[in-house]
Scaffold this active site. Structure first.
Site, PDB file in Angstrom:
ATOM      1  N   CYS A 133       0.742  -3.866   2.963  1.00 28.02           N
ATOM      2  CA  CYS A 133       0.894  -3.777   4.413  1.00 28.02           C
ATOM      3  C   CYS A 133      -0.160  -2.793   4.914  1.00 28.02           C
ATOM      4  O   CYS A 133      -0.325  -1.701   4.349  1.00 28.02           O
ATOM      5  CB  CYS A 133       2.297  -3.319   4.761  1.00 28.02           C
ATOM      6  SG  CYS A 133       3.542  -4.425   4.053  1.00 28.02           S
ATOM      7  N   CYS A 152       3.485  -0.049  -4.982  1.00 24.29           N
ATOM      8  CA  CYS A 152       3.942  -1.316  -4.398  1.00 24.29           C
ATOM      9  C   CYS A 152       2.849  -2.349  -4.581  1.00 24.29           C
ATOM     10  O   CYS A 152       1.666  -2.042  -4.424  1.00 24.29           O
ATOM     11  CB  CYS A 152       4.243  -1.124  -2.911  1.00 24.29           C
ATOM     12  SG  CYS A 152       5.022  -2.565  -2.145  1.00 24.29           S
ATOM     13  N   CYS A 202      16.697   8.558   1.004  1.00 21.37           N
ATOM     14  CA  CYS A 202      15.753   7.434   0.974  1.00 21.37           C
ATOM     15  C   CYS A 202      15.163   7.363  -0.431  1.00 21.37           C
ATOM     16  O   CYS A 202      14.485   8.289  -0.870  1.00 21.37           O
ATOM     17  CB  CYS A 202      14.661   7.704   2.016  1.00 21.37           C
ATOM     18  SG  CYS A 202      13.379   6.462   2.036  1.00 21.37           S
ATOM     19  N   CYS A 210       8.325   7.879   6.951  1.00 17.06           N
ATOM     20  CA  CYS A 210       8.123   6.485   6.516  1.00 17.06           C
ATOM     21  C   CYS A 210       6.656   6.201   6.307  1.00 17.06           C
ATOM     22  O   CYS A 210       5.838   6.487   7.173  1.00 17.06           O
ATOM     23  CB  CYS A 210       8.568   5.480   7.573  1.00 17.06           C
ATOM     24  SG  CYS A 210      10.214   5.695   8.164  1.00 17.06           S
ATOM     25  N   CYS A 259       0.650   0.999   5.755  1.00 16.12           N
ATOM     26  CA  CYS A 259       1.508   1.766   4.835  1.00 16.12           C
ATOM     27  C   CYS A 259       0.684   2.381   3.718  1.00 16.12           C
ATOM     28  O   CYS A 259      -0.077   1.682   3.041  1.00 16.12           O
ATOM     29  CB  CYS A 259       2.569   0.850   4.237  1.00 16.12           C
ATOM     30  SG  CYS A 259       3.560   1.640   2.959  1.00 16.12           S
TER      31      CYS A 259
HETATM   32  N1  SAH Z   1       8.946  -2.065   1.006  1.00 13.69           N
HETATM   33  C1  SAH Z   1      10.066  -2.057   1.841  1.00 13.69           C
HETATM   34  C2  SAH Z   1      10.765  -0.707   1.906  1.00 13.69           C
HETATM   35  C3  SAH Z   1       9.898   0.525   1.950  1.00 13.69           C
HETATM   36  S1  SAH Z   1       8.953   0.806   3.394  1.00 13.69           S
HETATM   37  C4  SAH Z   1       9.695  -2.510   3.241  1.00 13.69           C
HETATM   38  O1  SAH Z   1       8.522  -2.651   3.528  1.00 13.69           O
HETATM   39  O2  SAH Z   1      10.617  -2.765   4.007  1.00 13.69           O
HETATM   40  C5  SAH Z   1      10.127   1.509   4.536  1.00 13.69           C
HETATM   41  C6  SAH Z   1       9.769   1.309   6.002  1.00 13.69           C
HETATM   42  O3  SAH Z   1       8.697   2.177   6.407  1.00 13.69           O
HETATM   43  C7  SAH Z   1       9.308  -0.097   6.305  1.00 13.69           C
HETATM   44  O4  SAH Z   1       9.880  -0.588   7.483  1.00 13.69           O
HETATM   45  C8  SAH Z   1       7.831   0.100   6.492  1.00 13.69           C
HETATM   46  O5  SAH Z   1       7.283  -0.945   7.226  1.00 13.69           O
HETATM   47  C9  SAH Z   1       7.778   1.438   7.196  1.00 13.69           C
HETATM   48  N2  SAH Z   1       6.456   2.063   7.163  1.00 13.69           N
HETATM   49  C10 SAH Z   1       5.491   1.917   6.232  1.00 13.69           C
HETATM   50  N3  SAH Z   1       4.402   2.659   6.563  1.00 13.69           N
HETATM   51  C11 SAH Z   1       4.674   3.289   7.707  1.00 13.69           C
HETATM   52  C12 SAH Z   1       3.956   4.234   8.525  1.00 13.69           C
HETATM   53  N4  SAH Z   1       2.760   4.662   8.188  1.00 13.69           N
HETATM   54  N5  SAH Z   1       4.569   4.677   9.650  1.00 13.69           N
HETATM   55  C13 SAH Z   1       5.810   4.275   9.956  1.00 13.69           C
HETATM   56  N6  SAH Z   1       6.538   3.415   9.222  1.00 13.69           N
HETATM   57  C14 SAH Z   1       5.990   2.912   8.111  1.00 13.69           C
HETATM   58 FE1  SF4 Z   2       5.138  -2.043   0.172  1.00  9.71          FE
HETATM   59 FE2  SF4 Z   2       4.640  -0.306   2.144  1.00  9.71          FE
HETATM   60 FE3  SF4 Z   2       4.633  -2.935   2.660  1.00  9.71          FE
HETATM   61 FE4  SF4 Z   2       6.967  -1.690   2.140  1.00  9.71          FE
HETATM   62  S1  SF4 Z   2       5.628  -1.312   3.880  1.00  9.71           S
HETATM   63  S2  SF4 Z   2       6.235  -3.653   1.280  1.00  9.71           S
HETATM   64  S3  SF4 Z   2       6.280  -0.144   0.610  1.00  9.71           S
HETATM   65  S4  SF4 Z   2       3.207  -1.837   1.278  1.00  9.71           S
END
Ligand code: SAH
Ligand code: SF4
Length: 392
Positions: free
Chosen positions: A138, A134, A127, A372, A141
Protein backbone atom coordinates in the site's frame (compact mmCIF):
# COMPACT_ATOMS: atom_id res chain seq x y z
CA UNK A 1 5.28 17.10 14.62
CA UNK A 2 8.01 16.00 16.98
CA UNK A 3 7.12 15.78 20.61
CA UNK A 4 9.51 14.83 23.33
CA UNK A 5 9.37 11.18 24.14
CA UNK A 6 8.97 10.41 27.79
CA UNK A 7 11.13 7.39 27.69
CA UNK A 8 12.75 4.89 25.42
CA UNK A 9 14.58 2.25 27.23
CA UNK A 10 15.91 -1.21 27.00
CA UNK A 11 14.05 -3.27 29.57
CA UNK A 12 16.41 -6.20 29.96
CA UNK A 13 19.69 -7.31 28.49
CA UNK A 14 19.08 -9.07 25.21
CA UNK A 15 19.90 -12.67 24.73
CA UNK A 16 19.61 -14.64 21.56
CA UNK A 17 18.90 -18.13 22.66
CA UNK A 18 17.23 -20.78 20.55
CA UNK A 19 15.00 -22.50 23.10
CA UNK A 20 15.22 -26.25 23.01
CA UNK A 21 12.01 -26.54 25.02
CA UNK A 22 8.64 -26.34 23.25
CA UNK A 23 6.75 -23.07 23.73
CA UNK A 24 3.42 -23.59 25.52
CA UNK A 25 2.03 -20.36 24.09
CA UNK A 26 0.12 -21.21 20.95
CA UNK A 27 -0.78 -24.80 21.89
CA UNK A 28 -4.51 -25.54 21.95
CA UNK A 29 -6.02 -27.32 24.96
CA UNK A 30 -6.18 -30.55 22.97
CA UNK A 31 -2.53 -30.26 21.94
CA UNK A 32 -1.55 -29.50 25.51
CA UNK A 33 -3.45 -32.59 26.67
CA UNK A 34 -1.60 -34.83 24.22
CA UNK A 35 1.73 -33.36 25.31
CA UNK A 36 0.88 -34.20 28.93
CA UNK A 37 0.03 -37.77 27.97
CA UNK A 38 3.43 -38.00 26.31
CA UNK A 39 4.97 -36.87 29.60
CA UNK A 40 3.26 -39.81 31.30
CA UNK A 41 0.27 -38.09 32.90
CA UNK A 42 -2.47 -40.78 33.28
CA UNK A 43 -5.37 -40.30 30.85
CA UNK A 44 -7.93 -39.75 33.62
CA UNK A 45 -5.89 -36.85 34.99
CA UNK A 46 -5.07 -35.18 31.72
CA UNK A 47 -8.07 -32.88 31.57
CA UNK A 48 -7.59 -31.64 35.10
CA UNK A 49 -3.84 -31.12 34.64
CA UNK A 50 -4.32 -29.33 31.33
CA UNK A 51 -6.89 -27.04 32.97
CA UNK A 52 -4.54 -26.27 35.86
CA UNK A 53 -1.71 -25.49 33.52
CA UNK A 54 -3.95 -23.39 31.27
CA UNK A 55 -5.10 -21.33 34.18
CA UNK A 56 -1.54 -20.67 35.44
CA UNK A 57 -0.48 -19.64 31.98
CA UNK A 58 -3.42 -17.59 30.72
CA UNK A 59 -5.25 -16.44 33.87
CA UNK A 60 -2.30 -15.85 36.20
CA UNK A 61 0.34 -15.14 33.59
CA UNK A 62 3.12 -17.08 35.32
CA UNK A 63 6.37 -17.46 33.42
CA UNK A 64 7.95 -20.17 35.59
CA UNK A 65 6.56 -23.62 36.26
CA UNK A 66 7.85 -23.36 39.84
CA UNK A 67 4.91 -21.05 40.59
CA UNK A 68 2.35 -23.75 39.71
CA UNK A 69 1.82 -24.82 43.29
CA UNK A 70 -1.22 -27.07 42.79
CA UNK A 71 0.74 -29.35 40.48
CA UNK A 72 2.94 -31.94 42.19
CA UNK A 73 6.66 -31.16 42.33
CA UNK A 74 7.80 -33.98 40.05
CA UNK A 75 5.31 -33.23 37.30
CA UNK A 76 6.04 -29.53 37.64
CA UNK A 77 9.72 -30.21 37.07
CA UNK A 78 8.97 -32.37 34.04
CA UNK A 79 6.75 -29.70 32.58
CA UNK A 80 9.50 -27.17 33.20
CA UNK A 81 12.01 -29.34 31.34
CA UNK A 82 9.72 -29.94 28.37
CA UNK A 83 8.15 -26.52 27.90
CA UNK A 84 9.00 -22.88 27.96
CA UNK A 85 6.72 -20.01 28.86
CA UNK A 86 8.97 -17.26 27.62
CA UNK A 87 7.65 -14.18 25.83
CA UNK A 88 9.12 -12.28 22.92
CA UNK A 89 12.06 -10.25 24.25
CA UNK A 90 11.68 -6.53 24.68
CA UNK A 91 14.33 -4.68 22.69
CA UNK A 92 12.94 -1.26 23.58
CA UNK A 93 9.91 0.05 25.37
CA UNK A 94 8.80 3.57 24.54
CA UNK A 95 6.19 5.58 26.38
CA UNK A 96 4.65 8.50 24.49
CA UNK A 97 3.66 11.77 26.11
CA UNK A 98 0.05 10.66 25.49
CA UNK A 99 0.57 7.35 27.33
CA UNK A 100 0.81 5.23 24.18
CA UNK A 101 3.44 2.53 24.52
CA UNK A 102 5.36 0.80 21.85
CA UNK A 103 7.46 -2.28 22.20
CA UNK A 104 10.03 -3.40 19.71
CA UNK A 105 10.10 -7.15 20.26
CA UNK A 106 12.65 -9.73 19.25
CA UNK A 107 11.50 -13.23 18.37
CA UNK A 108 13.49 -16.40 18.97
CA UNK A 109 15.05 -16.31 15.50
CA UNK A 110 16.15 -12.69 15.94
CA UNK A 111 13.41 -11.16 13.75
CA UNK A 112 11.68 -8.11 15.15
CA UNK A 113 8.11 -6.87 15.31
CA UNK A 114 6.26 -4.03 16.98
CA UNK A 115 3.28 -4.00 19.33
CA UNK A 116 1.48 -0.83 20.40
CA UNK A 117 -0.73 -0.13 23.44
CA UNK A 118 -3.19 2.74 23.34
CA UNK A 119 -4.73 3.66 26.71
CA UNK A 120 -7.94 5.66 27.03
CA UNK A 121 -9.78 6.67 30.17
CA UNK A 122 -11.81 3.53 30.61
CA UNK A 123 -10.24 1.08 28.21
CA UNK A 124 -6.99 0.03 26.62
CA UNK A 125 -6.42 -1.26 23.10
CA UNK A 126 -3.52 -3.45 22.12
CA UNK A 127 -2.50 -3.32 18.47
CA UNK A 128 -0.67 -6.50 17.51
CA UNK A 129 1.30 -7.67 14.48
CA UNK A 130 0.54 -10.76 12.43
CA UNK A 131 3.64 -10.90 10.20
CA UNK A 132 7.20 -9.66 10.18
CA UNK A 133 6.79 -6.95 7.52
CA UNK A 134 4.10 -7.27 4.83
CA UNK A 135 4.00 -8.66 1.29
CA UNK A 136 1.55 -5.98 0.20
CA UNK A 137 2.65 -2.56 -0.91
CA UNK A 138 0.00 0.00 0.00
CA UNK A 139 1.58 3.23 -1.15
CA UNK A 140 0.89 5.21 2.04
CA UNK A 141 2.08 2.55 4.52
CA UNK A 142 5.61 2.30 5.79
CA UNK A 143 5.29 -1.34 6.78
CA UNK A 144 4.60 -2.03 3.11
CA UNK A 145 8.08 -0.88 2.17
CA UNK A 146 9.56 -3.65 4.26
CA UNK A 147 9.97 -7.05 2.63
CA UNK A 148 8.03 -9.86 4.24
CA UNK A 149 10.33 -11.95 6.27
CA UNK A 150 7.81 -14.41 7.60
CA UNK A 151 4.44 -15.17 9.17
CA UNK A 152 4.22 -15.11 12.95
CA UNK A 153 3.29 -18.32 14.76
CA UNK A 154 0.13 -18.36 16.87
CA UNK A 155 2.37 -18.41 19.96
CA UNK A 156 4.17 -15.28 18.80
CA UNK A 157 0.86 -13.55 18.12
CA UNK A 158 -0.64 -14.39 21.50
CA UNK A 159 2.79 -13.81 23.06
CA UNK A 160 2.41 -10.11 22.24
CA UNK A 161 -0.69 -10.00 24.47
CA UNK A 162 1.10 -11.88 27.24
CA UNK A 163 4.12 -9.60 27.08
CA UNK A 164 1.95 -6.47 27.11
CA UNK A 165 0.10 -7.80 30.14
CA UNK A 166 3.43 -8.37 31.88
CA UNK A 167 4.57 -4.82 31.16
CA UNK A 168 1.22 -3.27 32.10
CA UNK A 169 0.82 -5.27 35.31
CA UNK A 170 -2.37 -6.69 33.84
CA UNK A 171 -2.39 -9.99 35.76
CA UNK A 172 -4.22 -10.65 39.04
CA UNK A 173 -2.25 -9.11 41.89
CA UNK A 174 0.41 -7.65 39.58
CA UNK A 175 1.34 -4.00 39.29
CA UNK A 176 2.75 -2.12 36.32
CA UNK A 177 6.49 -1.39 36.38
CA UNK A 178 5.62 2.00 34.86
CA UNK A 179 2.01 3.01 35.59
CA UNK A 180 2.01 6.38 33.76
CA UNK A 181 -1.14 7.06 31.77
CA UNK A 182 -2.82 3.69 32.30
CA UNK A 183 -6.65 3.55 32.22
CA UNK A 184 -8.78 3.28 35.37
CA UNK A 185 -10.41 0.07 34.19
CA UNK A 186 -9.72 -3.06 36.18
CA UNK A 187 -8.18 -4.68 33.14
CA UNK A 188 -5.62 -2.69 31.23
CA UNK A 189 -6.10 -4.48 27.92
CA UNK A 190 -9.80 -4.50 27.10
CA UNK A 191 -9.56 -4.65 23.29
CA UNK A 192 -7.22 -6.20 20.75
CA UNK A 193 -6.86 -5.03 17.16
CA UNK A 194 -4.93 -6.82 14.42
CA UNK A 195 -3.70 -3.58 12.94
CA UNK A 196 0.03 -3.84 13.48
CA UNK A 197 2.52 -5.11 10.94
CA UNK A 198 1.31 -7.52 8.29
CA UNK A 199 -1.82 -8.64 6.48
CA UNK A 200 -3.53 -10.97 8.97
CA UNK A 201 -5.63 -12.82 6.39
CA UNK A 202 -2.41 -13.92 4.67
CA UNK A 203 -1.55 -15.72 7.90
CA UNK A 204 -5.06 -17.05 8.41
CA UNK A 205 -4.58 -20.20 10.48
CA UNK A 206 -2.09 -18.80 12.95
CA UNK A 207 -4.07 -15.60 13.47
CA UNK A 208 -7.28 -17.60 13.90
CA UNK A 209 -5.66 -19.91 16.48
CA UNK A 210 -4.21 -16.93 18.34
CA UNK A 211 -7.62 -15.21 18.41
CA UNK A 212 -9.18 -18.39 19.81
CA UNK A 213 -6.59 -18.32 22.61
CA UNK A 214 -7.20 -14.63 23.26
CA UNK A 215 -10.99 -15.12 23.38
CA UNK A 216 -10.92 -18.27 25.56
CA UNK A 217 -13.33 -17.61 28.43
CA UNK A 218 -11.21 -19.59 30.89
CA UNK A 219 -8.01 -17.94 29.79
CA UNK A 220 -7.21 -14.47 28.50
CA UNK A 221 -10.96 -13.91 28.12
CA UNK A 222 -10.88 -11.01 25.68
CA UNK A 223 -14.33 -11.49 24.12
CA UNK A 224 -14.40 -12.01 20.36
CA UNK A 225 -16.48 -8.85 20.03
CA UNK A 226 -13.51 -7.00 21.50
CA UNK A 227 -11.13 -8.36 18.91
CA UNK A 228 -10.99 -6.62 15.51
CA UNK A 229 -9.20 -7.93 12.46
CA UNK A 230 -8.24 -5.32 9.90
CA UNK A 231 -7.67 -6.42 6.31
CA UNK A 232 -6.65 -4.61 3.18
CA UNK A 233 -9.19 -6.78 1.34
CA UNK A 234 -8.20 -10.44 0.97
CA UNK A 235 -11.72 -11.13 -0.27
CA UNK A 236 -11.77 -14.96 -0.49
CA UNK A 237 -10.76 -15.27 3.18
CA UNK A 238 -13.34 -12.86 4.59
CA UNK A 239 -16.33 -15.27 4.73
CA UNK A 240 -14.20 -18.03 6.26
CA UNK A 241 -12.81 -15.61 8.83
CA UNK A 242 -16.34 -14.60 9.84
CA UNK A 243 -17.54 -18.18 10.12
CA UNK A 244 -14.53 -19.54 11.97
CA UNK A 245 -13.93 -16.71 14.43
CA UNK A 246 -16.83 -14.26 14.67
CA UNK A 247 -14.55 -11.34 15.53
CA UNK A 248 -15.24 -7.78 14.47
CA UNK A 249 -14.00 -6.78 11.04
CA UNK A 250 -12.32 -3.64 9.77
CA UNK A 251 -11.63 -2.96 6.10
CA UNK A 252 -8.83 -0.67 4.93
CA UNK A 253 -10.87 1.02 2.24
CA UNK A 254 -9.19 4.42 1.67
CA UNK A 255 -10.85 5.03 -1.70
CA UNK A 256 -14.34 4.69 -3.12
CA UNK A 257 -13.25 4.28 -6.77
CA UNK A 258 -11.35 1.34 -8.20
CA UNK A 259 -9.01 3.54 -10.20
CA UNK A 260 -7.76 5.31 -7.07
CA UNK A 261 -7.88 2.28 -4.80
CA UNK A 262 -5.73 0.35 -7.31
CA UNK A 263 -3.01 2.91 -6.59
CA UNK A 264 -3.40 3.19 -2.83
CA UNK A 265 -4.17 -0.44 -1.97
CA UNK A 266 -2.84 -2.49 -4.91
CA UNK A 267 -4.57 -5.69 -3.77
CA UNK A 268 -7.64 -3.94 -5.21
CA UNK A 269 -6.47 -4.92 -8.69
CA UNK A 270 -6.97 -8.54 -7.72
CA UNK A 271 -10.18 -8.08 -5.73
CA UNK A 272 -11.90 -4.83 -6.70
CA UNK A 273 -14.45 -2.87 -4.69
CA UNK A 274 -17.45 -4.77 -6.01
CA UNK A 275 -16.12 -8.10 -4.72
CA UNK A 276 -14.88 -6.58 -1.49
CA UNK A 277 -18.23 -5.01 -0.67
CA UNK A 278 -20.12 -8.18 -1.57
CA UNK A 279 -17.98 -10.04 0.98
CA UNK A 280 -18.70 -7.32 3.55
CA UNK A 281 -22.46 -7.49 2.98
CA UNK A 282 -22.32 -11.25 3.57
CA UNK A 283 -20.19 -11.04 6.75
CA UNK A 284 -21.94 -13.20 9.34
CA UNK A 285 -23.92 -11.60 12.16
CA UNK A 286 -23.90 -8.00 10.92
CA UNK A 287 -26.39 -5.72 12.64
CA UNK A 288 -26.49 -2.21 13.97
CA UNK A 289 -24.74 -3.50 17.07
CA UNK A 290 -22.13 -5.37 15.03
CA UNK A 291 -20.93 -3.13 12.25
CA UNK A 292 -17.98 -3.29 9.94
CA UNK A 293 -15.45 -0.52 10.42
CA UNK A 294 -14.23 1.07 7.19
CA UNK A 295 -10.87 2.75 7.63
CA UNK A 296 -10.17 5.73 5.44
CA UNK A 297 -6.80 7.45 5.58
CA UNK A 298 -6.98 11.17 4.80
CA UNK A 299 -4.47 12.03 2.06
CA UNK A 300 -4.22 15.64 1.06
CA UNK A 301 -5.55 16.29 -2.43
CA UNK A 302 -5.80 12.57 -3.16
CA UNK A 303 -8.99 11.19 -1.60
CA UNK A 304 -10.20 13.97 0.71
CA UNK A 305 -12.73 15.97 -1.29
CA UNK A 306 -16.42 16.23 -0.36
CA UNK A 307 -17.22 14.48 -3.66
CA UNK A 308 -15.10 11.54 -2.43
CA UNK A 309 -17.10 11.48 0.81
CA UNK A 310 -20.35 11.35 -1.14
CA UNK A 311 -19.06 8.49 -3.27
CA UNK A 312 -17.97 6.69 -0.13
CA UNK A 313 -21.39 6.80 1.52
CA UNK A 314 -23.09 5.73 -1.72
CA UNK A 315 -20.76 2.78 -1.89
CA UNK A 316 -21.50 1.65 1.66
CA UNK A 317 -25.28 1.98 1.39
CA UNK A 318 -27.12 -0.74 3.31
CA UNK A 319 -24.01 -2.12 5.02
CA UNK A 320 -24.05 -1.70 8.83
CA UNK A 321 -20.91 0.41 8.86
CA UNK A 322 -18.75 2.75 10.88
CA UNK A 323 -16.37 4.98 8.98
CA UNK A 324 -13.12 5.67 10.73
CA UNK A 325 -11.21 8.62 9.31
CA UNK A 326 -7.47 8.31 9.95
CA UNK A 327 -5.28 11.37 9.51
CA UNK A 328 -2.33 10.20 7.44
CA UNK A 329 0.69 9.56 9.64
CA UNK A 330 3.82 10.67 7.86
CA UNK A 331 7.04 8.68 7.61
CA UNK A 332 10.38 9.59 6.09
CA UNK A 333 10.13 9.69 2.29
CA UNK A 334 6.35 9.16 2.19
CA UNK A 335 4.81 10.32 -1.10
CA UNK A 336 1.75 11.84 0.64
CA UNK A 337 0.77 14.52 3.12
CA UNK A 338 -2.01 14.52 5.66
CA UNK A 339 -5.15 16.44 4.66
CA UNK A 340 -5.68 19.87 6.19
CA UNK A 341 -7.69 19.71 9.40
CA UNK A 342 -10.42 21.85 7.84
CA UNK A 343 -10.73 19.44 4.94
CA UNK A 344 -10.98 16.47 7.29
CA UNK A 345 -13.82 18.27 9.08
CA UNK A 346 -15.64 18.95 5.82
CA UNK A 347 -15.25 15.35 4.80
CA UNK A 348 -16.47 14.11 8.20
CA UNK A 349 -19.47 16.40 7.98
CA UNK A 350 -20.49 15.02 4.59
CA UNK A 351 -20.21 11.49 5.95
CA UNK A 352 -22.19 12.47 9.05
CA UNK A 353 -24.96 14.03 7.02
CA UNK A 354 -25.42 10.67 5.31
CA UNK A 355 -26.12 9.15 8.71
CA UNK A 356 -22.77 7.57 9.53
CA UNK A 357 -20.82 8.27 12.66
CA UNK A 358 -17.44 9.39 11.36
CA UNK A 359 -15.02 9.57 14.24
CA UNK A 360 -11.64 10.96 13.30
CA UNK A 361 -9.05 8.71 14.85
CA UNK A 362 -6.79 10.95 16.84
CA UNK A 363 -3.22 10.08 16.04
CA UNK A 364 -1.68 8.41 19.07
CA UNK A 365 1.95 7.96 19.83
CA UNK A 366 3.21 9.91 16.84
CA UNK A 367 6.19 11.07 18.87
CA UNK A 368 7.35 7.49 19.17
CA UNK A 369 6.37 6.60 15.57
CA UNK A 370 3.72 4.23 16.93
CA UNK A 371 0.77 5.56 14.95
CA UNK A 372 -0.96 3.59 12.17
CA UNK A 373 1.31 2.91 9.26
CA UNK A 374 4.44 4.19 10.97
CA UNK A 375 5.59 0.84 12.23
CA UNK A 376 8.97 0.03 10.83
CA UNK A 377 10.45 3.47 10.77
CA UNK A 378 10.74 3.42 14.51
CA UNK A 379 12.64 0.18 14.44
CA UNK A 380 14.92 1.60 11.84
CA UNK A 381 15.46 4.75 13.81
CA UNK A 382 15.98 3.11 17.13
CA UNK A 383 17.73 0.05 16.12
CA UNK A 384 19.16 0.37 12.66
CA UNK A 385 22.17 -1.81 13.21
CA UNK A 386 20.14 -4.77 14.43
CA UNK A 387 17.90 -4.82 11.39
CA UNK A 388 20.09 -7.13 9.41
CA UNK A 389 17.12 -9.22 8.34
CA UNK A 390 14.92 -6.24 7.52
CA UNK A 391 16.66 -4.24 4.81
CA UNK A 392 15.55 -0.63 4.72
N1 SAH B 1 -2.63 -4.98 6.90
C1 SAH B 1 -3.84 -4.70 7.54
C2 SAH B 1 -3.68 -4.31 9.00
C3 SAH B 1 -2.52 -3.42 9.36
S1 SAH B 1 -2.56 -1.76 8.79
C4 SAH B 1 -4.60 -3.62 6.80
O1 SAH B 1 -4.05 -3.01 5.90
O2 SAH B 1 -5.77 -3.43 7.11
C5 SAH B 1 -3.64 -0.95 9.95
C6 SAH B 1 -4.32 0.30 9.40
O3 SAH B 1 -3.40 1.41 9.32
C7 SAH B 1 -4.87 0.10 8.01
O4 SAH B 1 -6.15 0.64 7.88
C8 SAH B 1 -3.89 0.88 7.18
O5 SAH B 1 -4.45 1.22 5.96
C9 SAH B 1 -3.59 2.06 8.07
N2 SAH B 1 -2.38 2.79 7.69
C10 SAH B 1 -1.29 2.32 7.06
N3 SAH B 1 -0.38 3.31 6.87
C11 SAH B 1 -0.90 4.43 7.39
C12 SAH B 1 -0.41 5.78 7.55
N4 SAH B 1 0.79 6.12 7.13
N5 SAH B 1 -1.23 6.67 8.15
C13 SAH B 1 -2.43 6.29 8.62
N6 SAH B 1 -2.93 5.05 8.53
C14 SAH B 1 -2.19 4.11 7.92
FE1 SF4 C 1 0.39 -4.27 4.54
FE2 SF4 C 1 0.47 -1.71 5.30
FE3 SF4 C 1 -1.10 -2.43 3.26
FE4 SF4 C 1 -1.76 -3.17 5.77
S1 SF4 C 1 -1.65 -1.08 4.99
S2 SF4 C 1 -1.76 -4.47 3.92
S3 SF4 C 1 0.31 -3.49 6.66
S4 SF4 C 1 1.16 -2.57 3.32
Amino acid sequence: MTLPTLSAERVAPLQIEQPTREPILGLSRVALGSRLIALGVPERQVRMRANQLWSWVYVRGVTETAAMTDIGKDLRAEIGEAFTLHRPQVVTEQVSVDGTRKWLLRLDDGKEIETVYIPEEDRGTLCISSQVGCTLTCSFCHTGTQRLVRNLTSGEIVGQIMLARDRLGDWPGASAPDPRGLPDSQRKITNVVLMGMGEPLYNFDNVRDACALAADGEGLAIGKRRITLSTSGVVPEIPRWGEETGTMLAISLHAARDELRDKLVPINKKWPLKDLLAACRAYPGLSNAKRITFEYVMLRGVNDQVADAKELVRLLAKIPAKINLIPFNPWPGAPYECSEWEQIEKFAEAVNRAGYASPVRSPRGRDIMAACGQLKSASVKLHASAHLSQPV
